[in-house]
Scaffold this motif. Structure first.
Motif, PDB file in Angstrom:
ATOM      1  N   ALA A 134       2.426  -1.272 -10.841  1.00 41.36           N
ATOM      2  CA  ALA A 134       3.863  -0.763 -10.655  1.00 41.36           C
ATOM      3  C   ALA A 134       4.132   0.526 -10.259  1.00 41.36           C
ATOM      4  O   ALA A 134       3.920   1.458 -11.044  1.00 41.36           O
ATOM      5  N   CYS A 135       4.647   0.705  -9.179  1.00 33.68           N
ATOM      6  CA  CYS A 135       4.970   2.114  -8.814  1.00 33.68           C
ATOM      7  C   CYS A 135       6.355   2.714  -9.407  1.00 33.68           C
ATOM      8  O   CYS A 135       7.264   1.935  -9.631  1.00 33.68           O
ATOM      9  N   VAL A 136       6.323   3.856  -9.590  1.00 32.75           N
ATOM     10  CA  VAL A 136       7.529   4.461  -9.910  1.00 32.75           C
ATOM     11  C   VAL A 136       8.815   4.183  -9.239  1.00 32.75           C
ATOM     12  O   VAL A 136       9.880   4.393  -9.749  1.00 32.75           O
ATOM     13  N   GLU A 137       8.597   4.063  -7.843  1.00 28.21           N
ATOM     14  CA  GLU A 137       9.521   3.729  -7.006  1.00 28.21           C
ATOM     15  C   GLU A 137      10.104   2.174  -7.168  1.00 28.21           C
ATOM     16  O   GLU A 137      10.977   1.833  -6.483  1.00 28.21           O
ATOM     17  N   GLY A 138       9.489   1.388  -8.008  1.00 29.55           N
ATOM     18  CA  GLY A 138      10.103   0.254  -8.485  1.00 29.55           C
ATOM     19  C   GLY A 138       9.210  -0.963  -8.192  1.00 29.55           C
ATOM     20  O   GLY A 138       9.371  -1.912  -8.832  1.00 29.55           O
ATOM     21  N   VAL A 169       0.850  -1.291   0.128  1.00 31.15           N
ATOM     22  CA  VAL A 169       0.051  -0.038  -0.003  1.00 31.15           C
ATOM     23  C   VAL A 169       0.913   1.130  -0.153  1.00 31.15           C
ATOM     24  O   VAL A 169       1.944   1.301   0.758  1.00 31.15           O
ATOM     25  N   ASN A 170       0.659   2.052  -0.802  1.00 37.19           N
ATOM     26  CA  ASN A 170       1.331   3.353  -0.957  1.00 37.19           C
ATOM     27  C   ASN A 170       0.894   4.454   0.166  1.00 37.19           C
ATOM     28  O   ASN A 170       1.683   4.846   1.075  1.00 37.19           O
ATOM     29  N   THR A 171      -0.444   4.800   0.037  1.00 31.24           N
ATOM     30  CA  THR A 171      -0.785   5.784   0.751  1.00 31.24           C
ATOM     31  C   THR A 171      -2.087   5.013   1.408  1.00 31.24           C
ATOM     32  O   THR A 171      -2.815   4.366   0.514  1.00 31.24           O
ATOM     33  N   GLY A 190       1.828   3.035 -11.648  1.00 33.69           N
ATOM     34  CA  GLY A 190       0.785   2.829 -10.305  1.00 33.69           C
ATOM     35  C   GLY A 190       0.139   4.066 -10.072  1.00 33.69           C
ATOM     36  O   GLY A 190      -0.872   3.869  -9.767  1.00 33.69           O
ATOM     37  N   VAL A 191       0.479   5.373 -10.248  1.00 31.51           N
ATOM     38  CA  VAL A 191      -0.046   6.427  -9.800  1.00 31.51           C
ATOM     39  C   VAL A 191      -1.150   6.604 -10.518  1.00 31.51           C
ATOM     40  O   VAL A 191      -2.278   7.633 -10.047  1.00 31.51           O
ATOM     41  N   ARG A 192      -1.647   5.925 -11.688  1.00 30.02           N
ATOM     42  CA  ARG A 192      -2.690   6.212 -12.591  1.00 30.02           C
ATOM     43  C   ARG A 192      -3.933   5.654 -11.785  1.00 30.02           C
ATOM     44  O   ARG A 192      -5.098   5.814 -12.306  1.00 30.02           O
TER      45      ARG A 192
END
Ligand SMILES: Nc1nc2c(c(=O)[nH]1)N[C@H]1C(S)=C(S)[C@@H](COP(=O)(O)O)O[C@H]1N2
Ligand SMILES: [Mo]
Length: 437
Positions: free
Chosen positions: A336-340, A286-288, A421-423
């Motif tokens: 897939a998050c930009v952070e990898g 989970v990102n946020t 992923g952010v999309r």
């Protein structure tokens, strides 16, 4: 003894300019016997290939943000010409495209860190060359080296901190990393043009297998003055030194690769999003979290509505139960998050194009997605017409057959194939379809 040793040494600024400040600026202080064109050239060859892959995956990763949509999609609005190479809308298939691209970018970037450091070590005497400037051509070469070293260290530090979710700088990661990447690309191109012949010549001269421990004799003095004028006896062979560097790269890779390969996730000891983050099918990164966005949980309950707005203003409001009566699709798609980090799950929900059809937006060239989240760069997002029409783009209600958890975006979230992923906006509350294509 020569006469010069008896002459009084010039003092003051003149003396400093002639003799240099000493220490690392004195080439006799560099005494490793293995430093020389061959070792530098082997590291250079690895970096030539590796950094080219990083440049390509990096530029693609930026294009995947669809900067032409503006708004929160474009993270570098002042980029002008530098962003002009993105003349196309990002792809919607194969669905793993961004996952693989970003995984390669981040993992290769991490694995190349020891190689970059070793390369800097191998040319260290040149970085301290004295006098600082001898001719205009040499000054230009030194400037390109200053830019390449500065930009690559900046890219490594910002990239690594971003992977660790450490935003301790006063600028946006996207902007800083993107601009530094262009400085790097320009300096890299100049450096390769200048040095490729030297690299090839010295690699042709000595075979890897001939460089064993017995052959730790320094190379003949080279025009670049990498070889020490006063070498110490060897304590490691050149091949041994390359082994240490390669071992370091493999160790970093081994401790990171699990962030991109689901079954290896527990081994991603260097990655911040590898831990237990939920129960059952909702136990993945989970990102946020829902707790972090400060929204009252009742807003996701029975009163929640999805508002659809069409290109000419038609509005439709749907409850979650209404959505569940529409045709359901299940697609295996990655986040897939930009952070990898990345992971793949089976998502079930309504196709975005079916929702568009309810308000006459099937031919729209963009859709504006709004989240219950108030504020923050990710609370609104735009998608392209291509993404609206892609059959796999879903407003997901379930993951792996169970309702989304609050942390993963309940009551409904976007899932876009092949996109960053952010999309995949969580806690969606409104979809506004733009003009016709
Ligand atoms: N509303 C909202 N949606 C969001 C985010 C967010 O911060 N707020 N983060 C995005 C990012 S950066 C990623 S990588 C994914 C992560 O999804 P997950 O937390 O379900 O794994 O959600 C995206 N959706
Ligand atoms: Mo992300």
């Amino acid at each position: 003894m020569t006469a010069t040793t008896h002459e009084p040494r010039p003092r003051g600024l003149k003396g400093l300019l002639e003799r240099g400040p000493g220490g690392p600026f004195d080439e006799r202080s560099w005494r490793s016997p293995i430093r020389g064109p061959w070792l530098t050239s082997v590291l250079a060859l690895v970096l030539l290939v590796g950094l080219l892959v990083l440049i390509v995956t990096g530029l693609l990763s930026y294009a995947a943000y669809d900067p032409r949509l503006g708004g929160s999609n474009d993270q570098t609005p002042q980029a002008g010409l530098l962003a002009r190479y993105v003349w196309f809308d990002w792809f919607t298939s194969p669905s793993w495209l961004y996952r693989v691209n970003q995984g390669v970018h981040v993992l290769l970037g991490i694995a190349l860190i020891p190689v970059v450091l070793a390369k800097l070590w191998s040319v260290a005497p040149k970085l301290f060359e004295w006098p600082p400037v001898t001719s205009p051509a040499q000054a230009l070469e030194r400037l390109s080296i200053l830019l390449i070293v500065g930009s690559i260290l900046f890219l490594i530090v910002t990239g690594t901190m971003n992977v660790q979710y450490d935003y301790a700088w006063g600028f946006s990661f996207y902007t800083g990393h993107f601009y530094a990447a262009w400085v790097f690309i320009a300096a890299f191109a100049a450096h390769v043009a200048l040095k490729l012949p030297v690299m090839l010549r010295s690699l042709r001269g000595t075979s890897y297998w001939s460089v064993d421990r017995a052959a730790t004799v320094p190379e003949p003095r080279d025009p670049d003055h990498l070889v020490s004028p006063d070498p110490l006896p060897a304590s490691i062979s050149r091949r041994g030194a390359l082994g240490v560097v390669g071992g370091g790269s493999l160790a970093l890779l081994g401790l990171s690769v699990g962030q991109s390969i689901d079954p290896l996730r527990p081994t991603a000891l260097l990655s911040p999003r590898g831990q237990h983050v939920g129960d059952g099918p909702n136990d993945f990164q989970v990102n946020t979290t829902f707790g972090q966005i400060g929204v009252d949980p009742t807003e996701t309950g029975a009163s929640w509505r999805l508002l659809l707005v069409g290109p000419s203003g038609q509005q439709v409001s749907l409850r979650r139960e209404d959505l569940l009566t529409m045709p359901m699709r299940t697609e295996e798609l990655p986040i897939a998050c930009v952070e990898g980090w990345s992971t793949s799950r089976a998502w079930t929900g309504v196709r975005l194009r079916d929702l568009a059809g309810l308000v006459g937006g099937a031919g729209s060239d963009s859709v504006f997605v709004e989240s219950l989240q108030r504020g923050g760069a990710f609370s609104t997002m735009s998608l392209t017409g291509k993404q609206i029409r892609a059959g796999k783009t879903l407003l997901a209600l379930k993951v792996e057959g169970v309702d989304l958890s609050l942390d993963h975006g309940f009551p409904a979230r976007m899932i876009i194939p092949a996109a960053p992923g952010v999309r995949n906006t969580k806690w969606v509350k409104a979809l506004t379809f733009g003009g016709q294509a």
